[in-house]
Write a protein that holds these residues in place. Structure first.
Motif, PDB file in Angstrom:
ATOM      1  N   ASP A 149       0.887  -0.772   0.090  1.00  6.40           N
ATOM      2  CA  ASP A 149      -0.306   0.084  -0.085  1.00  6.40           C
ATOM      3  C   ASP A 149       0.875   1.209  -0.289  1.00  6.40           C
ATOM      4  N   VAL A 150       0.979   2.381  -0.984  1.00  8.05           N
ATOM      5  CA  VAL A 150       1.234   3.344  -1.095  1.00  8.05           C
ATOM      6  C   VAL A 150       0.662   4.377  -1.114  1.00  8.05           C
ATOM      7  N   SER A 151      -0.630   4.612  -0.649  1.00  9.81           N
ATOM      8  CA  SER A 151      -1.366   5.672  -0.405  1.00  9.81           C
ATOM      9  C   SER A 151      -1.910   5.589   0.679  1.00  9.81           C
ATOM     10  N   PHE A 152      -1.447   4.772   1.872  1.00  7.43           N
ATOM     11  CA  PHE A 152      -1.719   4.935   3.565  1.00  7.43           C
ATOM     12  C   PHE A 152      -1.448   6.547   3.337  1.00  7.43           C
ATOM     13  N   ALA A 153      -0.146   6.926   3.581  1.00 13.77           N
ATOM     14  CA  ALA A 153       0.379   8.639   4.098  1.00 13.77           C
ATOM     15  C   ALA A 153      -0.661   9.508   3.160  1.00 13.77           C
ATOM     16  N   ALA A 154      -1.209   9.012   2.212  1.00 13.08           N
ATOM     17  CA  ALA A 154      -2.572   9.901   1.534  1.00 13.08           C
ATOM     18  C   ALA A 154      -3.348   9.865   2.478  1.00 13.08           C
ATOM     19  N   ILE A 155      -4.311   8.430   2.663  1.00 11.22           N
ATOM     20  CA  ILE A 155      -5.244   8.395   3.564  1.00 11.22           C
ATOM     21  C   ILE A 155      -4.733   9.456   4.872  1.00 11.22           C
ATOM     22  N   VAL A 208      -2.716  -0.181  -7.531  1.00  9.09           N
ATOM     23  CA  VAL A 208      -4.548   0.314  -7.419  1.00  9.09           C
ATOM     24  C   VAL A 208      -4.000   1.785  -6.130  1.00  9.09           C
ATOM     25  N   THR A 209      -3.169   1.413  -5.497  1.00 10.98           N
ATOM     26  CA  THR A 209      -3.197   2.282  -4.643  1.00 10.98           C
ATOM     27  C   THR A 209      -1.897   3.427  -4.816  1.00 10.98           C
ATOM     28  N   LEU A 210      -1.810   2.804  -5.917  1.00 12.80           N
ATOM     29  CA  LEU A 210      -0.996   4.533  -6.446  1.00 12.80           C
ATOM     30  C   LEU A 210      -2.051   5.573  -7.416  1.00 12.80           C
ATOM     31  N   GLY A 211      -2.976   4.913  -8.198  1.00 12.65           N
ATOM     32  CA  GLY A 211      -3.606   5.590  -8.507  1.00 12.65           C
ATOM     33  C   GLY A 211      -5.062   6.517  -7.154  1.00 12.65           C
ATOM     34  N   THR A 212      -5.198   5.905  -6.326  1.00 11.01           N
ATOM     35  CA  THR A 212      -5.596   5.649  -4.929  1.00 11.01           C
ATOM     36  C   THR A 212      -4.878   7.501  -3.997  1.00 11.01           C
ATOM     37  N   GLN A 213      -3.614   7.195  -4.665  1.00 14.71           N
ATOM     38  CA  GLN A 213      -2.796   8.083  -3.423  1.00 14.71           C
ATOM     39  C   GLN A 213      -3.255   9.585  -4.712  1.00 14.71           C
ATOM     40  N   GLY A 214      -2.767   9.589  -5.872  1.00 15.76           N
ATOM     41  CA  GLY A 214      -3.287  10.636  -6.613  1.00 15.76           C
ATOM     42  C   GLY A 214      -4.498  11.519  -6.128  1.00 15.76           C
TER      43      GLY A 214
END
Lengths: 360, 347
Positions: free
Chosen positions: B75-81, B133-139
């Motif tokens: 998961d690379v989106s946790f920081a964005a969340i 997916v998490t790359l996309g949701t991060q953006g």
């Protein structure tokens, strides 16, 4: 990965079976998706923004900007595509590119301090050294992946931190100024209205395209990514294939570094920090199967252009870069979902034949 | 192998723990000893507390990443969340809706859960690669935050959050220098125990390991793979939200541009802590040790006068060495198994 149970069967039969499965995968899944649909996306994106804001978007200056900004991202995306083709990934590419640019800039300034004319003459040598930096970076990645056996995502996550750390420590976090004037001149030159950088991009794309689809190494890279087991049974030396792949990717990273500095005579450790994830987006958008085995350079080039068109189009209609980030994410996920849905539909359509064969 | 060596070997094996926790602990202790000898300033309570303080937020994020990695994803989106949930909460509370400390945490948790559900729904429903997916949701998350919620730095937090910003749970002043342990260390440690308990003692936790080991086998064993996967991302979203809130409380400000970009450091710490990127393996103890190790190294480098720029390189090297040792030993054990197989066939 249940190949051990079948290894008692005659090798030939296994090989044929796995080979068939692989050929089927290549011929049915994702095929031609990159070029066909991406072509449409480029045209649609272009048409939308041309209709929304023709006087700004269609201006020659904007067109040139798209052509000048695309190459550096595009070359890294092609390198990412190569790594993904083997089922891997290379997170260190942008760090390699920055290291290469920093090396060129540092060497130039230190030589130019004593003898400016000589530094200018040495431009081709400096460019060559930049490429060597890329090759060394790629070689380290290749060794870690193919010899030590570290998963590509971790190996390149580690080397990304290392290369980036070296670049930060080297520059002290500052931006370096200075590069040969002739390199900058090439970066700003145009050939019949087309920026030289874009020409370089096209040449590199064609070269990698030929490498992937017309050479034995390219075939091996594809086979390695499509089915590592089949590749092994086909007598492919996966170590050598992986090593070559990351070497070429590193070399392309070095090329990107030269493009960085040709476009703008500065170098810094954090230039293009947002590119790391952007190039993954581009590679996947361009039809690269992240699990490996399928990719087209043409698709990646088209994806690069699409995102660049959307970026400049958003600027033309006064949307912020934040909204561009949203658009990137939405495009990526929608394309992935669409792929998955069509793939499943095909599989379901084929299933009756498959079950019949198993029962027979 | 000679007989007397066997018990010693067994002891070494036991010390290593299931995921090399023992080795990690030894490295950590060794580093602390060396640093304490080299610099007397290092072996003080205030340094220890400073290291714990700097570990709090990375540790909470790392626990979330650990859960995802055990399940075989990334998961690379946790920081964005985290930044989305925390910054939005600060905006809501700042607009006159301050619900008290518990209230703002509930708001942040709800936001984190919703964003996590977006990840979970897309990943579980379409079986897409989690990284992409998490790359996309991060953006999407970061773009949505900056476009629709706000892009301004907020210097003063709502009263409920500000009230705990400077609270310490332990305060010792000796020899003129005080040692303070921030109160937010308590929820971080509690969370460690909660996650450890969940992973080891609940069906949900066993399901996470099972899916990471082999999703198809987990399905046949009766685990509800899709549902478990969805809940994993909801849970990670909530933990990210907690991390984001604590980050803002401890930093005493809210900057929507923070955190995003530091994902890889957290993932590196988790992997260093022995979690397998292929899934199915990993422990809370190892993760905590991994995070502590990174922070101790950072602190040591500063004390040793090494420019902080080399921190990244040090962490990268450590990651390569740590994973490289694992990869080589995995290769050896595969070879050993294969050799045994061949013996069996021959016999």
């Amino acid at each position: 990965m249940n190949d051990s149970s079948t290894s008692n069967n005659p090798l030939k039969r296994v090989n044929a079976q796995v080979g068939d499965r692989y050929a089927e995968m290549l011929s049915r899944v994702h095929v031609n998706r990159g070029s066909g649909r991406m072509m449409l996306l480029v045209v649609v994106a272009f048409a939308v923004f041309a209709a929304l804001k023709p006087q700004v978007f269609l201006s020659p200056l904007n067109m040139q900007n798209i052509a000048i900004a695309s190459p550096e991202i595009g070359v890294i995306a092609i390198a990412m595509m190569l790594a993904m083709l083997t089922g891997g990934i290379d997170l260190s590419l942008v760090s390699i590119a920055n290291l290469s640019a920093i090396t060129i800039s540092t060497l130039y300034t230190s030589i130019a301090a004593g003898d400016p004319a000589r530094a200018e003459q040495l431009m081709p040598v400096l460019v060559l050294i930049g490429l060597v930096v890329g090759l060394v970076g790629g070689a380290i990645n290749g060794l870690l992946v193919s010899r030590v056996g570290i998963t590509p995502i971790l190996a390149t996550l580690g080397t990304m931190q290392i290369y980036n750390g070296i670049a930060v420590a080297w520059t002290g976090g500052r931006t370096l100024y200075g590069s040969p004037d002739s390199l900058t001149a090439i970066g700003h030159a145009t050939v019949g209205g087309v920026p030289m950088l874009f020409v370089v991009f096209v040449v590199i794309a064609i070269a990698v395209g030929v490498l992937v689809s017309r050479t034995p190494l390219g075939l091996k890279i594809q086979l390695q990514g499509a089915n590592p087991v089949a590749a092994r049974y086909s007598g492919i030396n996966s170590r050598r294939v992986l090593m070559s792949t990351y070497l070429v990717a590193g070399l392309l990273g070095g090329v990107a570094g030269i493009l960085f500095i040709a476009r703008n005579p500065t170098a810094s450790a954090d230039y293009g920090a947002s590119y790391v994830l952007l190039v993954i987006v581009i590679a996947v958008l361009g039809g690269t199967n992240p699990a490996g085995g399928f990719a087209t350079v043409f698709g990646v080039v088209l994806a690069t252009l699409t995102l660049q068109i959307v970026a400049s189009g958003f600027t033309a209609v006064r949307l912020s870069s934040y909204e561009y980030a949203i658009a990137q994410g939405v495009i990526l996920i929608l394309v992935m979902v669409a792929d998955q849905v069509t793939w499943r539909r095909r599989r379901i359509a084929r299933r009756p034949v498959g079950t019949a064969a198993v029962q027979a | 192998m000679s007989a007397p060596a066997a018990p010693a070997l067994a002891a070494v094996q036991r010390l290593r723990g299931p995921n090399n926790e023992g080795v990690l602990a030894l490295i950590l202790i060794g580093l602390v000893v060396v640093m304490s000898i080299a610099s007397p300033a290092f072996f003080t309570l205030s340094t220890m507390f400073a290291i714990v303080r700097s570990s709090i937020v990375p540790l909470i994020f790392a626990l979330g990443v650990l859960i995802v990695i055990i399940s075989g994803g990334i998961d690379v989106s946790f920081a964005a969340i985290a930044i989305f949930a925390a910054y939005t909460t600060v905006r809501i509370a700042g607009a006159g809706l301050d619900l008290g400390l518990a209230g703002v945490f509930v708001v942040a948790l709800a936001l984190g859960a919703v964003l996590g559900l977006v990840n979970g729904a897309v990943i579980a429903r379409f079986r897409l690669p989690t990284l992409i997916v998490t790359l996309g949701t991060q953006g999407i998350f970061k773009g949505a935050l900056l476009t629709y919620v706000g892009s301004r730095y907020i210097a003063d937090l709502p009263a409920s959050m500000a009230s705990v910003s400077t609270t310490n749970v332990v305060e010792i002043s000796s020899g003129g220098r005080g040692a303070y342990l921030h109160v937010m260390a308590v929820p971080a440690i509690l969370l460690c125990f909660a996650v450890a308990w969940m992973l080891r003692r609940t069906m949900f936790g066993r399901g996470i390991y099972a899916i990471g080991g082999d999703a198809e086998a987990a399905r046949r064993a009766g685990f509800r793979v899709v549902r478990t996967q969805r809940w994993i991302y909801v849970l990670v979203g909530m933990m990210a939200a907690v991390g984001g809130m604590i980050y803002m409380i401890m930093g005493r400000s809210a900057n929507p541009q923070d955190l995003v970009g530091g994902e890889m450091d957290i993932i590196a710490a988790v992997v260093l802590g022995g979690a397998s990127i292929f899934g199915g393996r990993g422990s809370v103890l190892g993760t905590a040790l991994g995070v502590l190790l990174v922070q101790v190294i950072n602190n040591s480098l500063i004390l040793a006068g090494v420019p902080s720029a080399w921190q990244r390189t040090a962490v990268g090297l450590l990651l390569i060495i740590g994973v490289g040792v694992q990869a080589v030993s995995a290769k050896r054990s595969v070879r050993r198994v294969r050799a045994n197989d061949e013996e069996g066939v021959a016999a």
